[in-house]
Design an enzyme around this catalytic site. Structure first.
Site, PDB file in Angstrom:
ATOM      1  N   HIS A   1       9.273   2.845  20.211  1.00  0.00           N
ATOM      2  CA  HIS A   1       9.443   3.907  21.203  1.00  0.00           C
ATOM      3  C   HIS A   1      10.897   4.345  21.288  1.00  0.00           C
ATOM      4  O   HIS A   1      11.206   5.521  21.451  1.00  0.00           O
ATOM      5  CB  HIS A   1       8.967   3.415  22.572  1.00  0.00           C
ATOM      6  CG  HIS A   1       7.477   3.438  22.721  1.00  0.00           C
ATOM      7  ND1 HIS A   1       6.829   2.853  23.767  1.00  0.00           N
ATOM      8  CD2 HIS A   1       6.520   3.999  21.957  1.00  0.00           C
ATOM      9  CE1 HIS A   1       5.523   3.051  23.650  1.00  0.00           C
ATOM     10  NE2 HIS A   1       5.320   3.730  22.556  1.00  0.00           N
TER      11      HIS A   1
ATOM     12  N   ARG B   1      -1.812  13.182  14.867  1.00  0.00           N
ATOM     13  CA  ARG B   1      -2.269  11.786  14.783  1.00  0.00           C
ATOM     14  C   ARG B   1      -3.025  11.446  16.068  1.00  0.00           C
ATOM     15  O   ARG B   1      -2.437  10.999  17.051  1.00  0.00           O
ATOM     16  CB  ARG B   1      -1.075  10.859  14.594  1.00  0.00           C
ATOM     17  CG  ARG B   1      -0.314  11.091  13.292  1.00  0.00           C
ATOM     18  CD  ARG B   1       0.808  10.067  13.151  1.00  0.00           C
ATOM     19  NE  ARG B   1       1.513  10.171  11.896  1.00  0.00           N
ATOM     20  CZ  ARG B   1       2.657  10.834  11.716  1.00  0.00           C
ATOM     21  NH1 ARG B   1       3.209  11.463  12.747  1.00  0.00           N
ATOM     22  NH2 ARG B   1       3.238  10.873  10.541  1.00  0.00           N
TER      23      ARG B   1
ATOM     24  N   ARG C   1      -6.255  14.833  12.711  1.00  0.00           N
ATOM     25  CA  ARG C   1      -6.772  13.701  11.938  1.00  0.00           C
ATOM     26  C   ARG C   1      -7.653  12.849  12.839  1.00  0.00           C
ATOM     27  O   ARG C   1      -7.263  12.500  13.954  1.00  0.00           O
ATOM     28  CB  ARG C   1      -5.625  12.853  11.388  1.00  0.00           C
ATOM     29  CG  ARG C   1      -6.111  11.689  10.506  1.00  0.00           C
ATOM     30  CD  ARG C   1      -4.961  10.938   9.874  1.00  0.00           C
ATOM     31  NE  ARG C   1      -4.180  10.193  10.853  1.00  0.00           N
ATOM     32  CZ  ARG C   1      -3.068   9.524  10.571  1.00  0.00           C
ATOM     33  NH1 ARG C   1      -2.602   9.538   9.329  1.00  0.00           N
ATOM     34  NH2 ARG C   1      -2.416   8.872  11.502  1.00  0.00           N
TER      35      ARG C   1
ATOM     36  N   GLU D   1      -4.968   9.212   0.156  1.00  0.00           N
ATOM     37  CA  GLU D   1      -3.987   8.144   0.382  1.00  0.00           C
ATOM     38  C   GLU D   1      -4.385   6.838  -0.288  1.00  0.00           C
ATOM     39  O   GLU D   1      -3.703   5.829  -0.165  1.00  0.00           O
ATOM     40  CB  GLU D   1      -3.792   7.923   1.887  1.00  0.00           C
ATOM     41  CG  GLU D   1      -5.063   7.750   2.676  1.00  0.00           C
ATOM     42  CD  GLU D   1      -4.839   7.790   4.177  1.00  0.00           C
ATOM     43  OE1 GLU D   1      -3.699   7.577   4.617  1.00  0.00           O
ATOM     44  OE2 GLU D   1      -5.811   8.022   4.917  1.00  0.00           O
TER      45      GLU D   1
ATOM     46  N   ASN E   1       2.768   8.041   2.418  1.00  0.00           N
ATOM     47  CA  ASN E   1       3.168   6.704   2.866  1.00  0.00           C
ATOM     48  C   ASN E   1       2.184   5.643   2.384  1.00  0.00           C
ATOM     49  O   ASN E   1       2.562   4.650   1.754  1.00  0.00           O
ATOM     50  CB  ASN E   1       3.274   6.650   4.390  1.00  0.00           C
ATOM     51  CG  ASN E   1       4.294   7.630   4.933  1.00  0.00           C
ATOM     52  OD1 ASN E   1       4.989   8.299   4.180  1.00  0.00           O
ATOM     53  ND2 ASN E   1       4.401   7.703   6.238  1.00  0.00           N
ATOM     54  N   ASP E   2       0.898   5.849   2.681  1.00  0.00           N
ATOM     55  CA  ASP E   2      -0.108   4.880   2.259  1.00  0.00           C
ATOM     56  C   ASP E   2      -0.366   4.953   0.759  1.00  0.00           C
ATOM     57  O   ASP E   2      -0.620   3.934   0.116  1.00  0.00           O
ATOM     58  CB  ASP E   2      -1.418   5.093   3.020  1.00  0.00           C
ATOM     59  CG  ASP E   2      -1.449   4.323   4.333  1.00  0.00           C
ATOM     60  OD1 ASP E   2      -0.644   3.392   4.490  1.00  0.00           O
ATOM     61  OD2 ASP E   2      -2.265   4.660   5.197  1.00  0.00           O
TER      62      ASP E   2
ATOM     63  N   ARG F   1       5.656  -1.648   2.991  1.00  0.00           N
ATOM     64  CA  ARG F   1       7.033  -1.158   3.108  1.00  0.00           C
ATOM     65  C   ARG F   1       7.739  -1.652   4.360  1.00  0.00           C
ATOM     66  O   ARG F   1       8.948  -1.484   4.491  1.00  0.00           O
ATOM     67  CB  ARG F   1       7.062   0.369   3.075  1.00  0.00           C
ATOM     68  CG  ARG F   1       6.416   1.064   4.255  1.00  0.00           C
ATOM     69  CD  ARG F   1       6.277   2.546   3.983  1.00  0.00           C
ATOM     70  NE  ARG F   1       5.673   3.239   5.099  1.00  0.00           N
ATOM     71  CZ  ARG F   1       6.301   4.158   5.825  1.00  0.00           C
ATOM     72  NH1 ARG F   1       7.539   4.471   5.567  1.00  0.00           N
ATOM     73  NH2 ARG F   1       5.683   4.743   6.822  1.00  0.00           N
TER      74      ARG F   1
ATOM     75  N   CYS G   1       1.724  15.330   3.841  1.00  0.00           N
ATOM     76  CA  CYS G   1       2.046  15.094   5.253  1.00  0.00           C
ATOM     77  C   CYS G   1       2.755  13.765   5.471  1.00  0.00           C
ATOM     78  O   CYS G   1       3.005  13.370   6.601  1.00  0.00           O
ATOM     79  CB  CYS G   1       0.794  15.157   6.120  1.00  0.00           C
ATOM     80  SG  CYS G   1      -0.437  13.902   5.718  1.00  0.00           S
TER      81      CYS G   1
END
Length: 588
Positions: free
Chosen positions: A199, A306, A350, A448, A471-472, A482, A519
């Site tokens: 956060h 998201r 998503r 992904e 990323n994935d 990662r 994305c």
């Protein structure tokens, strides 16, 4: 004073130069002792009073939020208030006092340590970072119990003449504490713990404050009033720099400030390459309140909403309910809010990306290999009522603007077919009830998983668009986590296998007439913008703060020259050659 350099995780870009202000965690000074039986209930009340006082403090922070404060600050203060109300914090330590006769501080620290260990077992990076929110809440309670306060310098006054700007160095710092520093010439922070999705990192980005986290020993090595340079681009902190290094960074800082001012002029400029090829720039968001920032940056829509963020921090019977299912109406209102806020621009939502690595109860035992378990679309298909509820809410929001549905982690044809069937079922239910929705809502797949990238024909036959989650895709292709420090150095977006899969996805998708976007983090990395353009990518989705920098790269790109060079790069299998060639693209 010796100069030294520390390396950590960059979470908010830019350069800050100032004096270190150290925050010492109260947990380091906690005393452990047993309370006599006759004093147990008095000790229980002492902890209850401390929790109540922290509650009042958080409520006061909320009411005193400046009008220009980022929306994230208020949201995170709410999350901390929910954590404080959770029985795992407000009641479990009381039981420890009563059963083990620990003093209040020791009981609280014991409970927090147990919870932290449970959260450490969670695979998902975002949920694992929530451990730090729990620790931050406990830190506030400990400070009340111990009679210590947050060590904040006095507010600046009109009589102050350019005081040294302050860089906060701490083991950890909560968003609420960041708010307390707002009027104290606070220009950056460095922490021992934390990650990209903490956060505090999110607030730092929203405040546009350079920050580096995950530095392990920074709070022990840096001393009060040391000169500190934060390089938020490289994730580097330099303590007590030489005069030469200081001057070099001041020059870089001045250059960055001028560059940012120039970028602001590009907000209304269309993203078009030098040879006239238009490019679509979209924003990634977590909550509807992120939409104004997306519009301010000139985003042409939302490329990734998201939706799981709507399920987080919702309280419940325990910290195990950090993810709790909102009702259809609650979800609909949030989706509608985002759609309306984007003023006719498309919003790609998503579907819920939770499961074994993002459990509805993070304290429950998770799978041995949760990244490969029952998650994302696999979880949704296993929980059809939950999935139908979300699909109905999304479809209802489509009556208020252009909405697209994005499905994560697809790998099999039967998963696609089942998903499309459930979308049709949700539509049929809404029609029967006379509820309006857009019957032409497009459905897309996130690419992904390597299997999806290698079996694209079954996707392009069934879906309306594709979005590459780099990323994935990189993690699954290279078989590395990662966020695992021991293997993080192996995470390489320029690995030839990764580039092959991305290029192939773009080419096959576009040949089939489908829009293809990226994305993941690669979309917002200006060092990779020209490479992706050369692969044929025409749709980028990223954090709003990255959008103008990427737009500038696009405006300065000669597509014909880039495309020729990119073809050569894709034929190479030598990492050093690829890295050098990608760097050369920047000069075209």
């Amino acid at each position: 004073m010796a100069s030294f350099t520390l390396h950590g995780i960059p979470v908010s870009r830019g350069i800050s130069i100032g004096r270190a202000h150290l925050l010492t965690p109260a947990a380091l000074d906690v005393k452990h002792y047993l309370v006599p039986v006759e004093q147990v209930e008095a000790e229980v009340k002492r902890l209850q009073h401390a929790i109540a006082e922290v509650h009042r403090g958080l409520q006061a922070l909320w009411t005193e939020l400046p009008k220009d404060a980022p929306t994230e600050l208020g949201a995170f203060i709410d999350v901390h208030a929910l954590i404080l109300s959770d029985p795992m914090i407000s009641e479990a330590p009381l039981d420890i006092i009563r059963t083990r006769h620990y003093n209040a501080e020791w009981a609280l620290v014991t409970q927090i340590d147990e919870l932290s260990a449970q959260f450490d077992e969670i695979e998902d990076e975002y949920l694992r970072e929530r451990k730090h929110d729990i620790q931050q809440v406990a830190e506030r309670v400990l400070k009340v119990l111990m009679g210590t306060a947050l060590d904040i310098p006095p507010p600046l006054t009109d009589d102050d003449h350019a005081p040294p700007q302050m860089i906060v160095v701490a083991h950890d710092i909560s968003p609420a504490d960041m708010l307390a520093f707002r009027d104290r010439s606070f220009i950056g922070f460095v922490t021992d713990v934390g990650g990209q999705n903490s956060h505090t990192a999110i607030v730092a980005r929203s405040l546009d404050i350079p920050a580096v986290v995950g530095m392990s020993q920074a709070s022990r090595l840096v001393e009060q009033d040391d000169w500190v340079i934060i390089d938020g681009d490289a994730g580097v902190v330099i303590c007590n720099p030489s005069q030469l290094v200081l001057e070099q960074y001041r020059a870089r800082q001045a250059t960055l400030i001028k560059a940012r001012k120039r970028l602001l002029k590009l907000k209304k400029t269309p993203a078009v390459t030098k040879d006239g090829t238009p490019v679509t720039l979209l924003a990634n968001i977590e909550l509807p309140d992120d939409c104004p920032a997306a519009l301010e940056a000139g985003a042409m829509g939302v490329g990734l909403f998201r939706s799981e963020f709507l399920f987080m921090g919702r309280g419940g019977s325990g910290l195990g309910s950090a993810l709790r299912i909102p009702s259809e109406d609650e979800q609909f209102e949030q989706y509608r809010k985002a759609v309306v806020a984007m003023k006719g621009r498309p919003v790609t939502i998503r579907t819920l990306d939770v499961g074994a690595d993002k459990p509805l109860d993070p304290t429950e035992h998770t799978a041995l290999n949760p990244a490969l378990g029952l998650r994302a679309i696999r979880y949704c298909l296993a929980e059809p009522q939950l999935f139908l509820t979300q699909l109905r809410a999304i479809l209802r929001a489509s009556a208020f603007g252009k909405v697209r549905i994005l499905i994560p982690m697809l790998a099999h044809a039967f998963e696609i077919d089942q998903t499309l069937s459930m979308i049709e079922q949700a539509k049929a239910q809404l029609r029967e009830e006379g509820v309006k929705y857009d019957p032409g809502v497009e459905v897309g797949a996130m690419i992904e998983i390597p299997a999806a990238a290698l079996a694209l024909p079954m996707f392009v036959k069934r879906m309306n668009f594709l979005s590459i989650g780099t990323n994935d895709l990189i993690q699954y292709t290279l078989a590395i986590d990662r966020v695992d420090y021991e293997v993080a150095h192996l995470y390489n977006p320029l690995h030839p296998a990764v580039l092959m899969l991305i290029a192939q996805t773009i080419a096959i998708g576009q040949k089939a007439g489908l829009d293809v976007a990226v994305c993941g983090e690669m979309a917002g990395d200006t060092k990779l913008t020209r490479l992706l353009l050369g692969m044929g990518l025409r749709e980028f989705s990223m954090h709003p703060a990255q959008l103008l920098s990427v737009k500038q790269e696009i405006l300065n790109s000669d597509l014909s020259a880039i495309t020729t060079r990119t073809r050569r790069i894709l034929r190479s299998v030598e990492p050093n050659e690829i890295a050098a060639a990608v760097e050369q693209l920047q000069s075209l």
